[in-house]
Design a protein around this motif. Sequence first.
Motif, PDB file in Angstrom:
ATOM      1  N   LEU A  94     -17.718  88.416  23.049  1.00  0.00           N
ATOM      2  CA  LEU A  94     -18.021  88.074  21.897  1.00  0.00           C
ATOM      3  C   LEU A  94     -19.102  88.999  20.553  1.00  0.00           C
ATOM      4  CD1 LEU A  94     -19.527  84.570  24.128  1.00  0.00           C
ATOM      5  CD2 LEU A  94     -17.516  84.761  22.317  1.00  0.00           C
ATOM      6  N   ALA A  95     -19.805  89.951  21.389  1.00  0.00           N
ATOM      7  CA  ALA A  95     -20.300  91.538  20.577  1.00  0.00           C
ATOM      8  C   ALA A  95     -20.134  92.605  21.290  1.00  0.00           C
ATOM      9  CB  ALA A  95     -21.626  90.574  20.831  1.00  0.00           C
ATOM     10  N   ALA A  96     -20.396  93.380  20.787  1.00  0.00           N
ATOM     11  CA  ALA A  96     -20.579  94.618  21.898  1.00  0.00           C
ATOM     12  C   ALA A  96     -20.495  95.453  20.402  1.00  0.00           C
ATOM     13  CB  ALA A  96     -18.630  94.522  22.058  1.00  0.00           C
ATOM     14  N   CYS A  97     -21.178  96.791  21.153  1.00  0.00           N
ATOM     15  CA  CYS A  97     -22.317  97.411  20.131  1.00  0.00           C
ATOM     16  C   CYS A  97     -22.127  99.276  21.075  1.00  0.00           C
ATOM     17  CB  CYS A  97     -23.615  97.278  19.586  1.00  0.00           C
ATOM     18  SG  CYS A  97     -24.383  98.278  18.892  1.00  0.00           S
ATOM     19  N   ASP A  98     -21.791  99.808  20.055  1.00  0.00           N
ATOM     20  CA  ASP A  98     -22.251 101.305  20.317  1.00  0.00           C
ATOM     21  C   ASP A  98     -23.550 101.516  19.675  1.00  0.00           C
ATOM     22  OD1 ASP A  98     -22.200 104.073  20.771  1.00  0.00           O
ATOM     23  OD2 ASP A  98     -20.032 104.520  20.064  1.00  0.00           O
ATOM     24  N   ASP A  99     -23.962 102.025  18.300  1.00  0.00           N
ATOM     25  CA  ASP A  99     -24.301 102.753  17.918  1.00  0.00           C
ATOM     26  C   ASP A  99     -25.610 101.923  16.533  1.00  0.00           C
ATOM     27  OD1 ASP A  99     -24.683 104.880  19.275  1.00  0.00           O
ATOM     28  OD2 ASP A  99     -23.125 105.809  18.023  1.00  0.00           O
ATOM     29  N   THR A 100     -26.827 101.958  16.116  1.00  0.00           N
ATOM     30  CA  THR A 100     -27.376 100.682  15.179  1.00  0.00           C
ATOM     31  C   THR A 100     -28.026 101.845  14.145  1.00  0.00           C
ATOM     32  OG1 THR A 100     -29.172 100.164  17.063  1.00  0.00           O
ATOM     33  CG2 THR A 100     -26.858  98.974  16.893  1.00  0.00           C
ATOM     34  N   PRO A 101     -27.680 100.874  12.706  1.00  0.00           N
ATOM     35  CA  PRO A 101     -28.746 101.757  12.423  1.00  0.00           C
ATOM     36  C   PRO A 101     -30.139 101.843  12.654  1.00  0.00           C
ATOM     37  CG  PRO A 101     -27.256 100.821  10.916  1.00  0.00           C
ATOM     38  CD  PRO A 101     -27.471 100.058  12.246  1.00  0.00           C
ATOM     39  N   LEU A 102     -30.594 100.532  13.414  1.00  0.00           N
ATOM     40  CA  LEU A 102     -32.927 100.130  13.320  1.00  0.00           C
ATOM     41  C   LEU A 102     -32.522 101.001  15.440  1.00  0.00           C
ATOM     42  CD1 LEU A 102     -34.556  99.027  13.762  1.00  0.00           C
ATOM     43  CD2 LEU A 102     -33.603  96.755  14.968  1.00  0.00           C
ATOM     44  N   LEU A 103     -31.546 101.359  15.964  1.00  0.00           N
ATOM     45  CA  LEU A 103     -31.869 101.705  16.970  1.00  0.00           C
ATOM     46  C   LEU A 103     -31.245 103.270  16.884  1.00  0.00           C
ATOM     47  CD1 LEU A 103     -31.969  99.121  20.100  1.00  0.00           C
ATOM     48  CD2 LEU A 103     -33.553  99.580  18.388  1.00  0.00           C
ATOM     49  N   ARG A 104     -30.044 103.719  16.013  1.00  0.00           N
ATOM     50  CA  ARG A 104     -29.374 104.674  15.994  1.00  0.00           C
ATOM     51  C   ARG A 104     -28.529 104.897  17.187  1.00  0.00           C
ATOM     52  NH1 ARG A 104     -34.717 108.850  13.950  1.00  0.00           N
ATOM     53  NH2 ARG A 104     -34.438 107.634  11.645  1.00  0.00           N
ATOM     54  N   THR A 105     -28.587 105.836  18.144  1.00  0.00           N
ATOM     55  CA  THR A 105     -27.453 105.770  18.969  1.00  0.00           C
ATOM     56  C   THR A 105     -28.092 105.018  20.673  1.00  0.00           C
ATOM     57  OG1 THR A 105     -28.658 107.884  20.793  1.00  0.00           O
ATOM     58  CG2 THR A 105     -26.675 108.275  18.647  1.00  0.00           C
ATOM     59  N   ASP A 106     -29.026 104.075  20.591  1.00  0.00           N
ATOM     60  CA  ASP A 106     -29.015 103.260  21.246  1.00  0.00           C
ATOM     61  C   ASP A 106     -28.661 101.957  20.519  1.00  0.00           C
ATOM     62  OD1 ASP A 106     -29.988 104.794  23.874  1.00  0.00           O
ATOM     63  OD2 ASP A 106     -32.586 104.404  22.940  1.00  0.00           O
ATOM     64  N   ALA A 107     -28.241 100.816  21.586  1.00  0.00           N
ATOM     65  CA  ALA A 107     -27.536  99.778  20.750  1.00  0.00           C
ATOM     66  C   ALA A 107     -28.436  97.889  21.865  1.00  0.00           C
ATOM     67  CB  ALA A 107     -25.851  99.253  21.791  1.00  0.00           C
ATOM     68  N   PHE A 108     -28.284  97.333  21.376  1.00  0.00           N
ATOM     69  CA  PHE A 108     -28.045  96.185  20.994  1.00  0.00           C
ATOM     70  C   PHE A 108     -27.403  94.565  20.311  1.00  0.00           C
ATOM     71  CE2 PHE A 108     -29.713  96.247  16.198  1.00  0.00           C
ATOM     72  CZ  PHE A 108     -30.089  95.406  16.003  1.00  0.00           C
ATOM     73  N   VAL A 109     -26.885  94.223  21.627  1.00  0.00           N
ATOM     74  CA  VAL A 109     -26.585  92.529  20.395  1.00  0.00           C
ATOM     75  C   VAL A 109     -26.725  91.459  20.898  1.00  0.00           C
ATOM     76  CG1 VAL A 109     -24.203  93.156  21.471  1.00  0.00           C
ATOM     77  CG2 VAL A 109     -24.656  92.672  22.835  1.00  0.00           C
ATOM     78  N   SER A 110     -26.845  89.910  20.018  1.00  0.00           N
ATOM     79  CA  SER A 110     -27.420  88.767  19.896  1.00  0.00           C
ATOM     80  C   SER A 110     -26.456  87.732  19.337  1.00  0.00           C
ATOM     81  CB  SER A 110     -29.271  88.955  19.298  1.00  0.00           C
ATOM     82  OG  SER A 110     -29.478  87.996  19.282  1.00  0.00           O
ATOM     83  N   ILE A 111     -26.132  86.906  20.863  1.00  0.00           N
ATOM     84  CA  ILE A 111     -25.545  85.749  20.023  1.00  0.00           C
ATOM     85  C   ILE A 111     -26.064  84.292  20.258  1.00  0.00           C
ATOM     86  CG2 ILE A 111     -23.875  87.069  20.319  1.00  0.00           C
ATOM     87  CD1 ILE A 111     -23.582  84.503  23.308  1.00  0.00           C
ATOM     88  N   ILE A 112     -25.850  83.361  20.004  1.00  0.00           N
ATOM     89  CA  ILE A 112     -25.934  82.099  20.107  1.00  0.00           C
ATOM     90  C   ILE A 112     -25.086  81.668  21.239  1.00  0.00           C
ATOM     91  CG2 ILE A 112     -25.988  79.844  19.499  1.00  0.00           C
ATOM     92  CD1 ILE A 112     -28.355  81.630  18.496  1.00  0.00           C
TER      93      ILE A 112
END
Length: 410
Positions: free
Chosen positions: A181-199
Amino acid sequence: MRFTSILLLASLTPLFAFSPTLNLINPRGGQRGTEMEVHFHGERLEEISEALFYQPGLALANIEVKDAKHAVAKLTIAADAALGEHSLRLRSPGGLTELRSFWVGQFPSVAEVEPNASFDQAQRVALNSTVEGIAEIEDDDHFVCTLKKGQRLSVEVEAMRLGRVMFDAYVAVLDPKKFELAACDDTPLLRTDAFVSIIAPEDGDYRIVVHEAAYEGNENCQYRLHIGTFPRPKAVFPTGGKPGETIEFTFIGDPAGPIKQSITLPPTANERFPVFPQHDGLSAPSPHWITVSPLEPIQETDTAFPSAIHGILDGDTKSDWIKFAAKKDQNLVLRVLARSHRSPLDSVLSIHQPDGKQLAANDDQGAPDSVLNWTCPADGNYQLQIRDQLQRTGPDFTYRVEISQKSPAI
């Protein structure tokens, strides 16, 4: 020169010989409002007498030295301790240790339990908990929790931020049918750490997967994995305000929709102030960053200086234009705050005459954010253009442009 270098080295050697060394704190974090046991691992710890903290909320007592490489203590985490990273050093008569981090969370911690390397072996965890785990080489760690249709599931990992090794974490959420449903490697907010959020689209058991992005983990790849129903937006708007103001911020990018929250800013200026989105009594594990400054904030319109303009580079329009007036020989500093606020925007800033002729431009100035030091050639009206280097836009492409007169400084 060689003789001088030898003398300098000889004078520094006693400092390194007697100062304690702190290599690792275990566990890496804990829940606020609790007391817990922490283990310090390092060198020359036999005379450790206290800990020095750099933020309020933590207190250490009952230090018990096991040997020169290991000490145990009781750590009290205040109920109002700030979420996120706290810095500390240990002290002995020989000196201070290096600065190390301890992470404060809002949820109880649970240890990762092997085997959990497959979908069917997933370790069951309660919602709103923090898993303390290790990503070994070629290792998938699976966790499972039960959701109701329409319930938010947010997952955020603290990995590289723990500061132990170069650990690029990847996270994903799978539905009961094993579809991602969702996947993440890097994020602008957390840089090399990751987050995902779903309903959650239906009732059932949902799996969370975490591993080192290239499957090159090892026993030092520790992580803290927050799993719960907390909000996890991608951006905040506006990205600044004046000291002491109460501002209604909009947190953007949460799957449940925008979150509006009134926050009173501190009474003093701060280049990098954290704001935490909250919803239904829970907070995001880590903050968004804004600037607290006396500059008058204005929203994407005609402006004078000194002032700050907040905007979002969204929709089909690839750039924003800001009009301002200046006088001949005025020395102005125009700068963008975007990446420094963890926006995905890689800004390009340019100054134009009313007829469109470009007078000056800057992409990066020692960092991805743009800065222009500009001397006005003549009295008149000018236009400031801001765009992304790759012509990208999006609802989280927030920015703050500051226009001020250059002044002498040391």
